[in-house]
Design an enzyme around this catalytic site. Structure first.
Site, short mmCIF file in Angstrom:
data_model
loop_
_atom_site.label_atom_id
_atom_site.label_comp_id
_atom_site.label_asym_id
_atom_site.label_seq_id
_atom_site.Cartn_x
_atom_site.Cartn_y
_atom_site.Cartn_z
N GLY A 169 0.83 -1.20 0.00
CA GLY A 169 0.00 0.00 0.00
C GLY A 169 0.87 1.24 0.00
O GLY A 169 2.01 1.24 -0.46
N GLY A 170 0.31 2.31 0.55
CA GLY A 170 1.05 3.57 0.59
C GLY A 170 2.33 3.46 1.38
O GLY A 170 3.21 4.33 1.27
N GLY A 404 25.91 13.02 -28.26
CA GLY A 404 25.40 13.68 -27.05
C GLY A 404 25.91 12.99 -25.80
O GLY A 404 26.11 13.64 -24.76
N ALA A 405 26.14 11.70 -25.91
CA ALA A 405 26.59 10.96 -24.73
C ALA A 405 27.97 11.43 -24.28
O ALA A 405 28.30 11.37 -23.10
CB ALA A 405 26.59 9.46 -25.02
C1 HXC Z 1 -3.52 -4.39 12.07
C2 HXC Z 1 -2.46 -6.22 11.23
C3 HXC Z 1 -2.25 -5.57 10.00
C4 HXC Z 1 -2.72 -4.25 9.86
C5 HXC Z 1 -1.42 -7.54 9.87
N1 HXC Z 1 -1.94 -7.44 11.09
N2 HXC Z 1 -1.61 -6.40 9.17
N3 HXC Z 1 -3.09 -5.63 12.26
N4 HXC Z 1 -3.35 -3.69 10.92
N5 HXC Z 1 -2.52 -3.57 8.74
C6 HXC Z 1 -1.92 -8.45 12.14
C7 HXC Z 1 -2.79 -9.64 11.85
O1 HXC Z 1 -4.09 -9.40 12.29
C8 HXC Z 1 -2.11 -10.72 12.67
O2 HXC Z 1 -2.49 -10.56 14.01
C9 HXC Z 1 -0.65 -10.34 12.57
O3 HXC Z 1 -0.61 -8.97 12.22
C10 HXC Z 1 0.10 -11.13 11.55
O4 HXC Z 1 -0.65 -11.10 10.35
P1 HXC Z 1 -0.91 -12.42 9.50
O5 HXC Z 1 -1.92 -12.06 8.47
O6 HXC Z 1 -1.20 -13.57 10.40
O7 HXC Z 1 0.52 -12.64 8.85
P2 HXC Z 1 0.89 -13.13 7.41
O8 HXC Z 1 0.10 -14.33 7.01
O9 HXC Z 1 2.37 -13.22 7.40
O10 HXC Z 1 0.44 -11.95 6.43
C11 HXC Z 1 1.03 -10.67 6.51
C12 HXC Z 1 0.26 -9.65 5.65
C13 HXC Z 1 -1.23 -9.67 6.02
C14 HXC Z 1 0.43 -10.03 4.17
C15 HXC Z 1 0.92 -8.30 5.88
O11 HXC Z 1 -1.35 -9.57 7.45
C16 HXC Z 1 -1.98 -8.55 5.41
O12 HXC Z 1 -2.35 -8.64 4.25
N6 HXC Z 1 -2.24 -7.52 6.21
C17 HXC Z 1 -3.01 -6.38 5.74
C18 HXC Z 1 -2.20 -5.55 4.77
C19 HXC Z 1 -2.93 -4.31 4.38
O13 HXC Z 1 -3.86 -4.34 3.58
N7 HXC Z 1 -2.56 -3.20 5.04
C20 HXC Z 1 -3.12 -1.93 4.74
C21 HXC Z 1 -2.36 -1.45 3.50
S1 HXC Z 1 -2.86 0.11 3.03
P3 HXC Z 1 -2.47 -11.77 15.03
O14 HXC Z 1 -3.06 -11.19 16.27
O15 HXC Z 1 -3.28 -12.85 14.40
O16 HXC Z 1 -1.06 -12.15 15.20
C22 HXC Z 1 -1.83 1.05 3.83
C23 HXC Z 1 -2.11 2.45 3.65
C24 HXC Z 1 -0.93 3.28 3.91
O17 HXC Z 1 -0.91 0.68 4.45
C25 HXC Z 1 -1.27 4.59 3.38
C26 HXC Z 1 -0.17 5.50 3.36
C27 HXC Z 1 -0.49 6.56 2.38
#
Ligand code: HXC
Length: 510
Positions: A169-170, A404-405
């Site tokens: 993501g961001g 040019g290079a």
């Molecule tokens: C809160 C989160 C989290 C998040 C993961 N966890 N991402 N908690 N916010 N963004 C937590 C899970 O609930 C889990 O908790 C633990 O972290 C580990 O995650 P798993 O899914 O079990 O691990 P894994 O299978 O290794 O997968 C990792 C992952 C997946 C691929 C990162 O967790 C995922 O897809 N997370 C969401 C990613 C996402 O969409 N983020 C937002 C992106 S947008 P427990 O308690 O079970 O251990 C963004 C915007 C930024 O970031 C903007 C800036 C401009």
């Protein structure tokens, strides 16, 4: 007091345990180290000072008020690498997946502010699921606070991102705005949208690794500067990498004394350039042979390989090297290599790192794909970067410097300070064959005549003497003397001062 001491110990232990033993085991099972283990390898033993160990998030939705872990998923602080101060943050994937909450962002911002205020590099160890989903817009605001600081710190202190887990993501934009990105193979990835969203929107099926793994970003996109087999290698190489950099834009890189004699002669360089101008040779051989102890810290070795960039030392001082690589695309400048070179030149210029340019370039790459892709604008980036750079610039033309290079590659005309050529240098508007086919178009078809004209042109222009007679080349040096000549030139230029006219900022063709 005793009660407080006990409480302190309990809280410290809780912070150190992060998300707990099970999650730590999971982290290890993926071949990843924990946030604290990483800091232990990166930072000199006993020098790390942690800040904000007791910070907790302030979220109350989705049962978050019941789940507070001191430190809130990021370890921040300062310490030393080879005795020199650095600031560091290390995201803890065992705590809410290292996700970024408002409090987590505030901790990162605090060390960023300290780094800029006190003039020392910032190293981010990224391992995070992105914005903390339970916090919503507050965590987006947190990211933006980090982004803003990345921008304000750019060109002030070196910023390095190690991507050691997910980065989606961001969240990718903070690393993207730092100076260098290092990734760990098979355990890290970076993308703006993950494979599921890609499938929904474009119907493409792609794995996370293929979409944004270390291999993709080091070979295809050029987003990653280096990749490493595992966390330990990445962290140890980061320590070495930092030894080439200054603390800030107000300092010079450290001097690392070398036993390698400045006047070391490399006879093998005399026969490196083949007789046949169409035959390639490896420009990296020149780099290794002139460098102190033969050491070259290459950046982006697997991307746009027609240009080679990285750091060496000459007589102990850090030098940024840019070289055309005749082994790949004959060393032509294309879109990717121009961007790669330009960004490196600007980094060096921002941080007082002198530039050595090794030239063997037949010109810009012709063709529709390059023109449609905007080679005019992208090639101009490299020209712009060299022309605006005020650090000491020494250029060595080993063979071709056409068109040019020739101008672009740190020529005298765009403020190259010392410009050398080997006797094998060919400096002209274009290669003999192309030139003859244009100026003697009427003779095309008459092989004998064309061959004679080509020989004539080669004799006249395919040498360094005309450029040297105009002072565009300061000296024609024998290849085996190169190290000595380069060391002496940079020594002579070490106190160079040069300013550009005042402006708010320039307008490099982006
Ligand atoms: C809160 C989160 C989290 C998040 C993961 N966890 N991402 N908690 N916010 N963004 C937590 C899970 O609930 C889990 O908790 C633990 O972290 C580990 O995650 P798993 O899914 O079990 O691990 P894994 O299978 O290794 O997968 C990792 C992952 C997946 C691929 C990162 O967790 C995922 O897809 N997370 C969401 C990613 C996402 O969409 N983020 C937002 C992106 S947008 P427990 O308690 O079970 O251990 C963004 C915007 C930024 O970031 C903007 C800036 C401009």
């Amino acid at each position: 007091m005793k009660k407080n001491l006990e409480e302190l110990e309990i809280r410290k232990q809780a912070a150190k345990l992060g998300g707990g033993k099970n999650r730590i085991e999971k982290q290890h099972a993926k071949g990843k180290l924990t946030a604290r283990e990483r800091i232990e390898i990166l930072i000199d033993e006993g020098t790390f000072e942690e800040l904000d160990m007791f910070v907790e998030h302030r979220a109350v939705d989705f049962g978050m008020e019941e789940q507070k872990i001191p430190g809130d998923g990021v370890v921040t602080g300062y310490g030393k690498i080879n005795g020199r101060l650095v600031y560091v943050f290390s995201q803890d994937f065992t705590v809410f997946g290292g996700s970024l909450s408002e409090a987590h962002a505030e901790k990162i911002c605090k060390v960023m502010d300290l780094a800029v205020q006190n003039g020392a590099p910032l190293i981010g160890l990224n391992d995070s699921g992105g914005a903390r989903i339970q916090e919503g817009v507050v965590s987006l605001g947190g990211y933006a606070e980090v982004f803003k600081r990345n921008v304000l710190a750019s060109g002030v202190v070196p910023q390095l991102s190690l991507v050691m887990g997910p980065c989606a993501g961001g969240a990718v934009y903070s690393p993207a705005m730092t100076d260098f990105i290092f990734m760990v193979e098979d355990s890290s990835y970076m993308f703006v949208t993950g494979p599921d969203v890609v499938k929904t929107v474009t119907h493409e099926e792609v794995s996370a690794e293929e979409l944004g793994g270390a291999s993709t970003h080091s070979k295809k996109s050029g987003v990653a500067d280096l990749t490493f087999e595992n966390d330990t290698e990445a962290l140890l190489m980061t320590r070495e990498f930092m030894s080439y950099l200054p603390q800030s834009n107000r300092e010079r890189p450290p001097l690392i004394a070398s036993k390698d004699p400045v006047d070391r002669q490399e006879k093998s360089l005399d026969t490196l350039v083949p007789q046949d101008p169409a035959k390639p040779y490896d420009i990296k051989e020149v780099i290794h042979k002139v460098a102190d102890e033969g050491e070259f810290f290459e950046i982006q070795p697997n991307y746009a390989q027609n240009i080679v960039i990285g750091f060496i030392r000459l007589d102990g001082s850090t030098i940024g090297v840019v070289g055309n690589q005749p082994m790949v695309l004959a060393g032509c400048l294309d879109i990717d290599s121009s961007i790669k070179g330009a960004r490196f030149v600007r980094f060096c210029d921002a941080f007082n790192i002198p530039l050595l340019t090794l030239v063997d370039v037949p010109g810009f790459m012709p063709g529709t794909s390059q023109e449609y892709g905007g080679i005019i604008k992208h090639g101009a980036k490299l020209l712009f970067a060299y022309a605006e750079a005020t650090v000491p610039k020494v250029t060595l033309i080993t063979r071709k410097a056409y068109g040019g290079a020739y101008d672009v590659m740190s020529s005298k005309h765009i403020r190259g300070d010392v410009n050398f050529a080997w006797p094998s240098a060919e400096i002209a508007v274009m290669g003999p064959k192309g030139a003859v086919e244009i100026i003697f178009r009427a003779d095309i078809g008459d092989e004998e005549k064309i061959e004679k004209r080509t020989e004539e042109y080669r004799d006249k222009f395919a040498n360094p003497f005309i450029a040297a007679s105009r002072g565009f080349i300061d000296d024609i040096v024998l290849p085996h003397q190169s190290r000595e000549k380069l060391c002496r030139s940079f020594e002579m230029l070490k106190d160079k001062e040069q300013d550009n006219p005042w402006r708010k900022h320039d307008n490099i063709p982006l």
